[in-house]
Design a protein around this motif. Structure first.
Motif, mmCIF file in Angstrom:
data_model
loop_
_atom_site.group_PDB
_atom_site.id
_atom_site.type_symbol
_atom_site.label_atom_id
_atom_site.label_comp_id
_atom_site.label_asym_id
_atom_site.label_seq_id
_atom_site.Cartn_x
_atom_site.Cartn_y
_atom_site.Cartn_z
ATOM 1 N N GLY A 141 -6.882 7.547 8.794
ATOM 2 C CA GLY A 141 -5.695 8.677 8.409
ATOM 3 C C GLY A 141 -6.366 9.853 8.798
ATOM 4 N N TYR A 190 -5.003 0.560 3.015
ATOM 5 C CA TYR A 190 -5.387 1.784 2.247
ATOM 6 C C TYR A 190 -5.791 2.797 3.630
ATOM 7 C CZ TYR A 190 -10.183 0.499 3.145
ATOM 8 O OH TYR A 190 -11.554 0.050 3.664
ATOM 9 N N ASP A 191 -5.959 4.108 3.446
ATOM 10 C CA ASP A 191 -6.258 5.002 4.293
ATOM 11 C C ASP A 191 -7.714 5.516 4.369
ATOM 12 O OD1 ASP A 191 -6.666 7.374 5.616
ATOM 13 O OD2 ASP A 191 -4.950 8.435 5.035
ATOM 14 N N THR A 192 -8.327 5.177 5.151
ATOM 15 C CA THR A 192 -10.029 5.199 5.237
ATOM 16 C C THR A 192 -10.484 6.762 4.767
ATOM 17 O OG1 THR A 192 -10.335 5.512 7.598
ATOM 18 C CG2 THR A 192 -10.355 3.205 6.669
ATOM 19 N N THR A 214 -5.858 6.184 -2.110
ATOM 20 C CA THR A 214 -4.993 4.957 -1.581
ATOM 21 C C THR A 214 -5.844 3.848 -1.634
ATOM 22 O OG1 THR A 214 -5.844 5.291 0.490
ATOM 23 C CG2 THR A 214 -3.979 6.434 0.329
ATOM 24 N N ARG A 237 1.627 2.372 6.748
ATOM 25 C CA ARG A 237 1.790 1.054 6.742
ATOM 26 C C ARG A 237 2.933 0.636 7.467
ATOM 27 N NH1 ARG A 237 3.916 0.731 1.788
ATOM 28 N NH2 ARG A 237 5.921 0.338 2.524
ATOM 29 N N ASP A 291 -8.777 8.677 2.694
ATOM 30 C CA ASP A 291 -8.332 8.952 1.298
ATOM 31 C C ASP A 291 -8.474 7.899 0.204
ATOM 32 O OD1 ASP A 291 -6.553 9.587 -0.739
ATOM 33 O OD2 ASP A 291 -4.704 10.097 0.409
ATOM 34 N N GLY A 314 0.776 -1.372 0.005
ATOM 35 C CA GLY A 314 -0.093 -0.102 -0.248
ATOM 36 C C GLY A 314 0.916 1.239 -0.154
ATOM 37 N N GLY A 321 -8.353 -1.313 6.168
ATOM 38 C CA GLY A 321 -8.357 -0.034 6.199
ATOM 39 C C GLY A 321 -7.749 0.860 7.434
ATOM 40 N N ASN A 322 -6.913 1.683 7.250
ATOM 41 C CA ASN A 322 -6.118 2.035 8.476
ATOM 42 C C ASN A 322 -6.626 3.689 8.455
ATOM 43 O OD1 ASN A 322 -4.277 3.072 10.485
ATOM 44 N ND2 ASN A 322 -2.680 3.332 9.073
ATOM 45 N N THR A 373 -0.602 5.436 3.784
ATOM 46 C CA THR A 373 -1.471 4.898 4.987
ATOM 47 C C THR A 373 -0.609 4.540 6.366
ATOM 48 O OG1 THR A 373 -0.511 2.733 3.883
ATOM 49 C CG2 THR A 373 -2.579 3.783 2.648
#
Length: 207
Positions: free
Chosen positions: A118, A82-84, A89, A21, A86, A15, A115-116, A19
């Protein structure tokens, strides 16, 4: 009691760097049980799956991969991050999946979609995630995204479910976890609330 025979699986995180990561990778390393080896870009730990002891090597995919064909081919599974907040991403994960499919050919990788949370402004909606899954369902074994709470246990719980699916896929002696239990092994992981952040079957894993 776990059997003496061991398998070795390799799981990679993929990713955009935005994110966070790498932060997730380090946090998972802190939570991993029986960790026996750790470097800047990978850690190895022992897990028990269906009474089988397995060695699992988790690697954070660098921006420039040396020998990408062998790196991606040797991966038994992947965590797509991915960035929740954005949407871009999430869309960019198509590139990462393309690399996996290129390296593995007809061997479908098993992936979890995480989903991370951000600090972006273009939030990812459930419809976006569903669309991503629909576009890729015939190309990759992409496990569904689900919402989880922010405590530590859920991260490793989701990781363990991904590991089970990888193990079942390799052994072919168990039916699909998803078909028989309805378990979804993706998750939304919120790292902002964490307080403790730290400083092979037939795979090519060299655990």
């Amino acid at each position: 009691m776990a059997e003496a025979k061991e398998r070795c699986y390799k799981i990679i995180l993929m990713g955009d760097e935005s994110t966070e990561r790498a932060r997730l990778f380090k946090y998972m390393a802190n939570l991993a049980p029986d960790k026996r080896k750790e470097t800047r870009d990978s850690w190895t730990a022992t897990f028990t799956v269906s009474d089988i002891t397995v060695e699992v090597r988790v690697s954070d995919t660098p921006s420039k991969v040396v020998s990408p064909k062998s790196y991606y081919f040797s991966a038994d599974g992947a965590i797509l991050v991915y960035d929740t907040t954005d949407l871009e991403t999430l869309n960019n994960l198509q590139h990462w999946l393309k690399m996996l499919r290129w390296a593995r050919g007809k061997m479908q990788p098993v992936c979890a979609l995480w989903g991370n949370k951000g600090s972006g402004w273009n939030s990812v909606e459930e419809a976006n995630v569903t669309g991503f899954q629909d576009r890729n369902e015939e190309k990759v074994r992409l496990l569904a995204k689900v919402d989880v709470s922010n405590d530590d246990g859920h991260i490793m719980e989701q990781f363990n479910e991904l590991l089970k699916e990888i193990h079942f896929t390799h052994t072919k002696s168990y039916p699909s976890l998803r078909q028989n239990t309805g378990i979804d092994t993706g998750s939304v992981v919120h790292l902002d609330d964490y307080s403790n952040e730290s400083k092979t079957g037939k795979s090519g894993c060299s655990c």
